[in-house]
Design a protein around this motif. Structure first.
Motif, PDB file in Angstrom:
ATOM      1  N   ALA A  28     -71.828  19.038 -17.229  1.00 22.25           N
ATOM      2  CA  ALA A  28     -72.249  20.354 -18.015  1.00 22.25           C
ATOM      3  C   ALA A  28     -71.283  21.204 -17.752  1.00 22.25           C
ATOM      4  O   ALA A  28     -70.674  21.499 -16.731  1.00 22.25           O
ATOM      5  CB  ALA A  28     -73.577  20.804 -17.720  1.00 22.25           C
ATOM      6  N   SER A  73     -70.782  25.133 -17.209  1.00 25.42           N
ATOM      7  CA  SER A  73     -71.522  26.262 -16.635  1.00 25.42           C
ATOM      8  C   SER A  73     -70.768  26.901 -15.503  1.00 25.42           C
ATOM      9  O   SER A  73     -69.636  26.498 -15.213  1.00 25.42           O
ATOM     10  CB  SER A  73     -72.722  25.982 -15.900  1.00 25.42           C
ATOM     11  OG  SER A  73     -72.473  25.151 -14.883  1.00 25.42           O
ATOM     12  N   SER A 115     -70.017  25.250 -11.877  1.00 23.16           N
ATOM     13  CA  SER A 115     -69.622  23.900 -12.177  1.00 23.16           C
ATOM     14  C   SER A 115     -68.427  23.704 -11.318  1.00 23.16           C
ATOM     15  O   SER A 115     -67.389  24.372 -11.263  1.00 23.16           O
ATOM     16  CB  SER A 115     -69.331  23.381 -13.740  1.00 23.16           C
ATOM     17  OG  SER A 115     -68.206  24.227 -14.272  1.00 23.16           O
ATOM     18  N   GLY A 174     -76.115  14.354 -20.776  1.00 22.88           N
ATOM     19  CA  GLY A 174     -76.930  15.056 -21.719  1.00 22.88           C
ATOM     20  C   GLY A 174     -76.982  14.616 -23.153  1.00 22.88           C
ATOM     21  O   GLY A 174     -76.254  13.488 -23.667  1.00 22.88           O
ATOM     22  N   GLY A 198     -76.593  19.125 -25.140  1.00 25.54           N
ATOM     23  CA  GLY A 198     -76.116  18.763 -23.486  1.00 25.54           C
ATOM     24  C   GLY A 198     -77.611  18.693 -22.950  1.00 25.54           C
ATOM     25  O   GLY A 198     -78.652  18.401 -23.168  1.00 25.54           O
ATOM     26  N   LEU A 199     -77.274  18.924 -21.479  1.00 21.37           N
ATOM     27  CA  LEU A 199     -78.566  18.905 -20.646  1.00 21.37           C
ATOM     28  C   LEU A 199     -79.335  20.295 -20.686  1.00 21.37           C
ATOM     29  O   LEU A 199     -78.723  21.371 -21.201  1.00 21.37           O
ATOM     30  CB  LEU A 199     -78.116  18.937 -19.276  1.00 21.37           C
ATOM     31  CG  LEU A 199     -77.197  17.430 -19.126  1.00 21.37           C
ATOM     32  CD1 LEU A 199     -76.803  17.314 -17.736  1.00 21.37           C
ATOM     33  CD2 LEU A 199     -78.394  16.351 -19.079  1.00 21.37           C
ATOM     34  N   ILE A 207     -79.935  21.398 -15.430  1.00 21.88           N
ATOM     35  CA  ILE A 207     -78.806  21.779 -14.792  1.00 21.88           C
ATOM     36  C   ILE A 207     -78.940  22.419 -13.480  1.00 21.88           C
ATOM     37  O   ILE A 207     -78.289  22.457 -12.343  1.00 21.88           O
ATOM     38  CB  ILE A 207     -77.903  22.530 -15.565  1.00 21.88           C
ATOM     39  CG1 ILE A 207     -77.472  21.702 -16.836  1.00 21.88           C
ATOM     40  CG2 ILE A 207     -76.732  23.616 -15.094  1.00 21.88           C
ATOM     41  CD1 ILE A 207     -76.847  22.538 -18.163  1.00 21.88           C
ATOM     42  N   VAL A 226     -73.288  20.492 -10.498  1.00 21.31           N
ATOM     43  CA  VAL A 226     -73.006  20.712 -11.991  1.00 21.31           C
ATOM     44  C   VAL A 226     -71.604  20.545 -11.960  1.00 21.31           C
ATOM     45  O   VAL A 226     -70.560  21.143 -11.172  1.00 21.31           O
ATOM     46  CB  VAL A 226     -73.355  22.076 -12.409  1.00 21.31           C
ATOM     47  CG1 VAL A 226     -73.049  22.124 -14.054  1.00 21.31           C
ATOM     48  CG2 VAL A 226     -74.791  22.234 -12.073  1.00 21.31           C
ATOM     49  N   ARG A 264     -67.881  19.441 -14.537  1.00 21.19           N
ATOM     50  CA  ARG A 264     -67.197  19.628 -15.785  1.00 21.19           C
ATOM     51  C   ARG A 264     -65.978  18.452 -15.600  1.00 21.19           C
ATOM     52  O   ARG A 264     -65.442  18.327 -14.513  1.00 21.19           O
ATOM     53  CB  ARG A 264     -66.716  21.019 -15.837  1.00 21.19           C
ATOM     54  CG  ARG A 264     -65.550  21.623 -14.878  1.00 21.19           C
ATOM     55  CD  ARG A 264     -65.177  22.940 -15.366  1.00 21.19           C
ATOM     56  NE  ARG A 264     -64.192  23.392 -14.390  1.00 21.19           N
ATOM     57  CZ  ARG A 264     -64.252  23.966 -13.252  1.00 21.19           C
ATOM     58  NH1 ARG A 264     -65.414  23.963 -12.707  1.00 21.19           N
ATOM     59  NH2 ARG A 264     -63.199  24.380 -12.304  1.00 21.19           N
ATOM     60  N   SER A 310     -65.304  20.109 -24.838  1.00 15.30           N
ATOM     61  CA  SER A 310     -66.180  18.955 -24.562  1.00 15.30           C
ATOM     62  C   SER A 310     -65.605  17.774 -24.981  1.00 15.30           C
ATOM     63  O   SER A 310     -65.098  17.654 -26.051  1.00 15.30           O
ATOM     64  CB  SER A 310     -67.640  19.161 -24.395  1.00 15.30           C
ATOM     65  OG  SER A 310     -68.039  19.298 -26.022  1.00 15.30           O
TER      66      SER A 310
END
Length: 269
Positions: free
Chosen positions: A198, A200, A203, A222, A227-228, A233, A239, A241, A250
């Motif tokens: 994810a 965030s 991450s 996700g 996503g999740l 998360i 987490v 990326r 993404s």
């Protein structure tokens, strides 16, 4: 010697499993323990047979009986083999068969999460992915890139959906899989560190040395759109990326899974 049963009537009840039953009806026909699924194309059917799946019947275009389907028919002695013209089969199934062979197969007894993950070091957890194409693509990448098992939340698409099987090229038969109710806590209970894929603020990049050193990782992918969830998360151990360029934020979940599987695989050369 296998008896070939010719079908001329699209309403013949003997082939209703190939045309009249929805995916849900195939899954629970009569009772869950007697559910079936449909595999398509000689190559995919052979993968399923090699993996121990049990055939129920075959539907085969006439020209393939002594061609592409010959070996499959010979190895499926004792089951009904239905055949007909290309036009009749297209009307039965609702589309023109690109490989000319369908096989109804018995659904296996579901594995528990512990059974599916026995001896595993890298597991993919599919959380709420509902697109059949993405499910098939994730399984194909999992089989190719060293993922030992797959777990799916119950909101996710069934891996034995006809399109999922076709897109995976039979890889759904090669990787053990099981259903889960909680994508994080159940993986932690059996000894896995969880990796939420994810974007965030906290991450870490996919190539972090922290991840490579973990003996058992569950990589959580996700849904296609959102996503999740925040809960997944916030409760995951990591987490993570995938670093991006050119302002792309993404990747599609199937593409992202392949990248993650490759980077996090065990025993890298």
């Amino acid at each position: 010697m296998v008896e070939i049963i010719r079908i001329d009537n699209v309403d013949d009840p003997r082939v209703q499993v190939y045309c009249r039953l929805t995916e849900a009806q195939l899954k629970n026909r009569l009772s869950p323990s007697e559910g079936v699924f449909i595999a398509e194309s000689p190559k995919v059917i052979q993968v399923a047979l090699n993996a121990g799946y049990v055939p129920v019947s075959l539907l085969c275009e006439e020209k393939h009986i002594y061609g592409d389907a010959k070996d499959i028919i010979e190895s499926c002695a004792g089951i009904s083999v239905y055949s007909g013209s290309r036009d009749v089969l297209a009307r039965i199934t609702g589309y023109t068969l690109t490989r000319g062979v369908l096989c109804a197969m018995r659904r296996p007894e579901p594995l528990s999460l512990r059974q599916a993950c026995n001896g595993a070091s890298r597991v993919c957890v599919i959380d709420g992915v509902v697109d059949t194409t993405n499910i098939g693509a994730i399984f194909r990448s999992a089989a190719a890139l060293g993922i030992d098992a797959v777990a799916l939340t119950r909101a996710s698409c069934d891996p034995l959906n006809r399109r999922s099987i076709r897109v995976s090229m039979g890889s759904v038969f090669l990787v053990p899989w099981a259903w889960v109710d909680d994508s994080v806590s159940e993986m932690k209970e059996i000894g896995f560190k969880t990796v939420a894929m994810a974007l965030s603020d906290n991450s870490i990049p996919l190539d972090s040395a922290k991840l490579e050193s973990e003996p058992k990782l569950a990589i959580i992918m996700g849904t296609e759109g959102d996503g999740l969830s925040h809960n997944v998360i916030s409760s995951a151990d990591y987490v993570v990326r995938i670093p991006m360029s050119h302002g792309v934020d993404s990747l599609n979940v199937a593409a992202a899974s392949a990248v993650a599987f490759w980077q996090l695989r065990r025993n890298k050369p």
